[in-house]
Design a protein around this motif. Structure first.
Motif, PDB file in Angstrom:
ATOM      1  N   UNK A   1      30.105  31.951  42.529  1.00 17.97           N
ATOM      2  CA  UNK A   1      30.654  31.509  41.249  1.00 17.97           C
ATOM      3  C   UNK A   1      30.704  32.669  40.261  1.00 17.97           C
ATOM      4  N   UNK A   2      29.633  33.457  40.219  1.00 20.34           N
ATOM      5  CA  UNK A   2      29.598  34.583  39.279  1.00 20.34           C
ATOM      6  C   UNK A   2      30.657  35.622  39.644  1.00 20.34           C
ATOM      7  N   UNK A   3      30.888  35.820  40.924  1.00 18.01           N
ATOM      8  CA  UNK A   3      31.920  36.763  41.369  1.00 18.01           C
ATOM      9  C   UNK A   3      33.308  36.264  40.963  1.00 18.01           C
ATOM     10  N   UNK A   4      33.524  34.964  41.099  1.00 18.65           N
ATOM     11  CA  UNK A   4      34.811  34.379  40.723  1.00 18.65           C
ATOM     12  C   UNK A   4      35.071  34.548  39.227  1.00 18.65           C
ATOM     13  N   UNK A   5      34.049  34.310  38.398  1.00 18.71           N
ATOM     14  CA  UNK A   5      34.193  34.480  36.950  1.00 18.71           C
ATOM     15  C   UNK A   5      34.448  35.949  36.618  1.00 18.71           C
ATOM     16  N   UNK A   6      33.755  36.861  37.309  1.00 20.09           N
ATOM     17  CA  UNK A   6      33.959  38.302  37.090  1.00 20.09           C
ATOM     18  C   UNK A   6      35.402  38.695  37.397  1.00 20.09           C
ATOM     19  N   UNK A   7      35.918  38.160  38.479  1.00 19.32           N
ATOM     20  CA  UNK A   7      37.302  38.444  38.874  1.00 19.32           C
ATOM     21  C   UNK A   7      38.272  37.962  37.788  1.00 19.32           C
TER      22      UNK A   7
END
Length: 434
Positions: free
Chosen positions: A257-263
């Motif tokens: 989830x954190x990677x998706x938000x970062x993207x």
């Protein structure tokens, strides 16, 4: 000496107590402690409820005063706006509630939640009274008002090729020539233009020839100096940036989830930078952004400044000893020491929108938990922290791109590299659950 003697006497008497009396004494102390704790907890609950009641009462009076402020002027034919007829008719309840005090945006005196034409909205105004925004004693001609609006837009987009005559008028739904507006429409637009967030919201809140992607919530309507934007419910929360392996178990978010938000953040930044708007985000915080349909929107643009304004503000700082003395909010300056007191300047290669997102969202060293839980501690946090070991080399590359000096000419290509890296990690076939 007296207190010491008294304490000694008490200890001597306690030493002579039997086991039964000792148990009675300890039980009594425990009851007193628990009773005191319950009383104190009740008092704090009452204070909290009173605070909430006061906030509700303040909100209720604010809604009434806001309606009175605009509707009297609207009925007298002094102001315009497509929100006015419904707001002032009394048949439609536009303003329904207030956000909590913590969600009030910086620089806004009035923010209300409501519903209008089957859309959830946020109604904002920089000040409750229009007289606190402009000096009504200064009478401007139509030409002076038009020139003033042009000057504000030019300043907000200084250094860009954007036509300063462009501004979408919400009650028309498209851009029009300012000269074609009536006097009351022009006067309403003049007061709205005093709020930079309104200017940026009308520009970045919809798709135009200059703006291919929405970056802010869309302005749906106005009434005098109040304006309504679409309500985006999925705001970035504190627990979205707290890793699942942190010591704070109440708030945690998986690496996927954190990677998706970062993207999504990187794509937001790519569109902001590639548009050559020359704007700086000088107060990057997670709760100033929200997610909608897989994209990031900036829901509080009060801290969005033209690069020239940031540079002038830093250079106008009188003296400095260290670099931190030259900061403009979170936009970093550099101190040049001298014998009579240092001077401040800006180094665009050492600080940028990307740098601020990296240090305030991606790789946060420490965050205090004292405002979130009863116990206070410092925890490591960040959207790209506490990652699975299988992604170590990829995250290291992202961190290197964040920490290195980035020339202005290389900014967009650097962001594009980071987008490609996060996209590559997301495309892996094995689970991203760390």
């Amino acid at each position: 000496m007296l207190n010491f003697a008294l304490l000694r006497l008490i200890l001597l008497r306690l030493g002579r107590l039997s086991r039964r009396k000792w148990l009675i004494f300890l039980g009594t102390c425990l009851i007193i402690f628990l009773t005191s704790f319950l009383i104190l907890d009740s008092i704090l609950l009452i204070i909290n409820q009173f605070t909430n009641f006061y906030h509700w009462l303040d909100c209720l009076s604010g809604k009434m005063l806001a309606r009175q402020e605009v509707c009297i002027s609207y009925e007298k034919g002094k102001i315009a706006g497509n929100l006015c007829p419904d707001w002032c008719s009394g048949s439609t309840s536009i303003l329904q509630s207030c956000p909590s005090s913590k969600t009030f945006h910086v620089g806004k005196e009035c923010i209300f939640r409501g519903q209008w034409k089957e859309s959830d909205i946020i109604v904002k105004a920089k000040k409750l009274k229009v007289t606190n925004m402009i000096d009504e004693d200064i009478k401007l001609t139509r030409e002076e008002t038009i020139q003033g609006i042009h000057a504000i837009i030019t300043t907000d987009f200084e250094g860009t090729e954007i036509d300063p005559s462009y501004l979408t008028i919400p009650w028309f739904g498209s851009s029009v020539k300012l000269s074609s507006l009536t006097n009351k429409e022009l006067n309403s637009l003049w007061t709205l233009a005093q709020d930079n967030e309104y200017i940026y919201s009308t520009f970045f809140g919809q798709l135009t020839q200059w703006n291919s992607v929405k970056l802010l919530p869309q302005v749906l309507g106005t009434c005098g100096h109040f304006y309504a934007v679409e309500y985006i419910p999925e705001a970035i929360q504190f627990f979205d940036v707290i890793p699942e392996k942190s010591s704070l178990h109440l708030f945690k978010s998986s690496f996927s989830k954190r990677l998706s938000i970062s993207h999504m953040f990187l794509k937001f930044l790519y569109h902001l930078e590639s548009g050559n708007y020359n704007l700086q985000l000088c107060d990057v915080k997670y709760d100033q952004f929200a997610m909608k349909n897989g994209t990031i929107l900036l829901i509080d643009s009060d801290m969005l400044y033209p690069s020239e304004v940031v540079q002038e503000s830093i250079q106008h700082i009188d003296s400095c000893i260290k670099d931190e003395d030259c900061d403009f909010i979170d936009c970093k300056g550099r101190c040049k020491p001298s014998k009579v007191g240092g001077t401040c300047d800006i180094d665009i290669d050492s600080d940028s929108n990307l740098k601020r997102i990296c240090r305030n969202l991606f790789f946060i060293d420490e965050i205090s938990t004292k405002d979130l839980v009863k116990s206070s501690s410092q925890i490591n946090a960040g959207l790209l922290s506490h990652f699975p070991l299988s992604y170590q080399s990829d995250i290291y590359k992202l961190k290197q791109l964040c920490s290195g000096r980035i020339k202005e000419s290389e900014m967009i290509s650097t962001i594009k590299k980071m987008i490609d890296l996060t996209s590559a990690i997301q495309s892996r076939t094995y689970p991203l659950n760390g």
